[in-house]
Design a protein around this motif. Sequence first.
Motif, short mmCIF file in Angstrom:
data_model
loop_
_atom_site.label_atom_id
_atom_site.label_comp_id
_atom_site.label_asym_id
_atom_site.label_seq_id
_atom_site.Cartn_x
_atom_site.Cartn_y
_atom_site.Cartn_z
N LYS A 664 0.83 -1.21 0.00
CA LYS A 664 0.00 0.00 0.00
C LYS A 664 0.86 1.26 0.00
O LYS A 664 0.53 2.24 -0.66
CB LYS A 664 -0.92 -0.01 1.22
N LEU A 665 1.96 1.22 0.72
CA LEU A 665 2.87 2.37 0.77
C LEU A 665 3.43 2.66 -0.62
O LEU A 665 3.48 3.82 -1.06
CB LEU A 665 3.98 2.10 1.77
N LEU A 666 3.86 1.62 -1.32
CA LEU A 666 4.43 1.80 -2.65
C LEU A 666 3.37 2.27 -3.65
O LEU A 666 3.64 3.14 -4.49
CB LEU A 666 5.05 0.49 -3.12
N VAL A 667 2.18 1.69 -3.58
CA VAL A 667 1.13 2.07 -4.51
C VAL A 667 0.71 3.51 -4.31
O VAL A 667 0.47 4.26 -5.27
CB VAL A 667 -0.08 1.11 -4.36
N SER A 668 0.61 3.95 -3.04
CA SER A 668 0.20 5.32 -2.77
C SER A 668 1.21 6.32 -3.30
O SER A 668 0.85 7.38 -3.83
CB SER A 668 0.02 5.52 -1.26
N VAL A 669 2.51 6.02 -3.18
CA VAL A 669 3.54 6.91 -3.71
C VAL A 669 3.55 6.86 -5.23
O VAL A 669 3.74 7.89 -5.90
CB VAL A 669 4.92 6.53 -3.14
N ASN A 670 3.32 5.69 -5.80
CA ASN A 670 3.35 5.55 -7.26
C ASN A 670 2.28 6.40 -7.92
O ASN A 670 2.48 6.94 -9.02
CB ASN A 670 3.16 4.07 -7.63
N LYS A 671 1.14 6.54 -7.27
CA LYS A 671 0.05 7.33 -7.85
C LYS A 671 0.40 8.81 -7.94
O LYS A 671 -0.16 9.53 -8.78
CB LYS A 671 -1.22 7.14 -7.02
#
Length: 956
Positions: A664-671
């Motif tokens: 979730k941390l990676l996906v939130s930053v990727n967005k």
Amino acid sequence: MEVSYDEDLDENSFFQILRTDYNDLFLKAALEGWVICVPRSGSLPKYTLTHEDFFSHILIPSDELPGSHFRTLSDKEVRVCNRLITVEQNDISRPYSTHILFEETFYTDDLLKYKVLCVESPLERHADFSCGQYDETRILTVQTLRDCIDLLWTQSAGKEVLEKMDQAILNFLTVNSSLELETLQIQKDLVGRLYVSCLQIALKDARLREKSDEDKRLLENVKLSVETYVHHGIYKKLIKGITACTACDDASLNKIVRNLSDIQLQDLNVRSDLYETVPRARRELARIEGYSTVLGKIGCLKRMIAYISKPNLEVSCSERMSGNVIATDDLLPVVVFLIIKTSLPNWIAHLTYMRQFRFSSCYTCHIDEYSFFITTLEAAIEHIRSGILLGPSVPEAQYVYESESCEDGCNSWDMKTTKKSKSGRSEVVEKSCITYFFDQIRLGNVEKVQEILSKNQSSDNAKYSDSTLMKDNEDLLPRLCHPLCSCDRCESLLHKRLCDTSPTVHSTDDRGFTALHVACLFGHPHIVDLLLRSGSNVDALDYRGSTPLHYAAAKGHQNALLSLLHAGATISISDNDGNTSLHLASNNGHETCVKALLYFSEQTGSKLDANSENANGDTPLHHAARWGYESIVQILLEYGGRPDVQNKRHLTPMDNAHNLHVSKLLVSVNKTLPNSKPVRQDKESDNCADKGHTDIAAATKPPLDFTDESTRSSNGVMNKLRKKQWGIHPQSTEQMKKVEKLLRAIALGDIRLACFYVGLDGPVSDSNDSEMGPPSSVKSLCHPLCICEKCKPDVSDVSEDDSKLEKDILNINICNSDGFTPLHIASMHGHTDMVRLLLDAGAWINVMTKTRGLTALHLACQNQCTETAKLLLQCGDCDIDIQDLVGNSALHYASVTGNARLVELILKHSPVADLKNSSGKTPLDEAEEKMALTVVRLLRGGKTSPSLPWREKKEV
């Protein structure tokens, strides 16, 4: 009549085939008033009906007791009493019995009345020919997911139970769409309720409930099968929740394991005779994350231990039973080593899954074989977590730097130490000066290291003094036999004196280590400072291309690392594998070192790219995400780490994330990143219950649950032979259902629909077929081959459907649970056009069924499909003499049918004349017993007539 069971016999496949394919026998039975027994739907193996099956189910009343005593057309005595049919076997002490479910009266078109008995199971008991024993349930022990599905499918009313369970699982996933966000106890309670609900669905089936009441072992297998089916259905959702709950424990274990990655077998005192078992056991243990069920994971542990205790798995079964005699104390170190070397990121999650979600065996103090495997894994993991193995490690060391006290008490360093030889005895070995020097560094003896360096410095200043040289010569000459002696002893002394130089800060061992490498490896900052002041090369490379900074970062020695950085160490240098110090610190979970590297780089302006790639294309963020170091992931993201960088396997850090928090941390930053790449999701899990949810790597592993372990072999030759002998099993429940549809379409002669399932270009019946486009469509079709305006695909959608089409196509040699392939069914029903299409597409002609070992030629001869048999025989690869599990060849079956044309066709292809089946009968014996005079004449004439190409049986 049986109140609890009802069935429409007109829809019963056995009864249908009897009235159509065996119409003469059916009319004879109706005319004579014989009793017809019909096994309930699903009790017979699918597509394996022969004339013997029907002969054994026609009962002829006896003249004396017509109401209770009968005889079958296969000449076996049968008694009927209190709705129980008893068939006398050859062994009169073990008669075979089955229940009468209900009785029904039918009338023919000529108003002939006949009685039909629907029975619980076939009157002709099927044998397990592989072991020579009868198997009434066909599956005594379930070991794989496929076994569980087969048991639920065959012992109940077919696929109805599975379809109801599928609906219950779908409802569960829809209602509990946020299951992965719950605590572990709540997840366990919810899944436990689903298991109980599905078990109730299974036991509501009348046949399955009645059998389970009579056979408690079957009940245990049903419970395990239901549990396994539930696990498989919800695994991708459940594993997300489990990994989220165990994320901290997994990250802590991963940090310990990564810092022990260089440990060797001898470090754990593993028995030397077990060394050769490690590679195969390691490969097997690495497969554990590919299984979605507790049963599959435990089976993986079982095979791993089998590899350790039985290394030679290519010998016979009797020889294999001996294996290695291994105790638990010997087994545990091997398992510890395998866990460290397997490099799986979620050991705690897998262990929790196996321990907490075994609902079928949750009795208090219930100890079984599966508990032993789980406990063994748990003991090994706890041994690693205890920290006992975290002593000073020397990666791939050829020397163990151990200090020895000087025998004479002087201050010089000792050149001798002891080691154990292969025989177990202690031997005195020579130790070089550099070995002693590095040993003092390992021990952190600052005074001794400083003394050695100061002595070396003073000797260097005086080594060119004439008096010193004369003194050295005086010390050397008395040791020789005479000044010009060249014997082996004197040569050895001279060589040692010339080569035994004094160690310096630039001295290296056989791995390229300098003193600074060793000091950083063992984390002694005071010695690091001393060596740096003495002129050590801060960027010295060993044979791996690693600098002291690499070892300080890999081992987490922050003080040593900071000393190197302030001394001018190059922060961005890479080793031979392309790893920077930031890669190594991130991989081994050393948060303080990661912070020190990034902060120092930021403050000094040194070049350190947080997205630098190693030889595999991995960035530090790939490593941190894989091993679940959430704090390190957060730090790397703050310093510009990108979660969408792909490595050489086209995986991003988001794809590498094995727990929900990191993902979730990676996906939130990727967005939030410009031009960021979209998150890759698993298409198979992209259903209504999973939309909008973050995926993790543990839930996207290629599934191994449908791997046929019983036929898997390490021998490559055996694998090739097995592929030709058996069909390819489906790899998912969806494929299993589609296989049944495919075989049903072939049996009914629907060639176009069958070609649709296997991706073949079938015969074109009309001009509209050209407008159909690809048979696969994302639209909801009226039926798979519908070409109406609603179902016709757009031209623009063709390319988008290509990948889905390839995914949905079944293999041409796929088989059902009984081992029947499309070629078997087409041959059995005499569909010559379909047989020709299958053979042209590469169907294996000699593939055998699982239940009776029948080939396509066997089935064609059984059902007197002469044209189909002719087409099969024209194929050069067709083995005409192959025998099934009861020893019958194609000529046996042709002779039994009495079809002279079929027998003559086979004789033209040079069969072996004297093959005997398990009853000791040749084809001629079968023909004579059936009074097939024309066939007998052909067979007898074939032995004497030179025009018929007979050949004798060859000895194998």
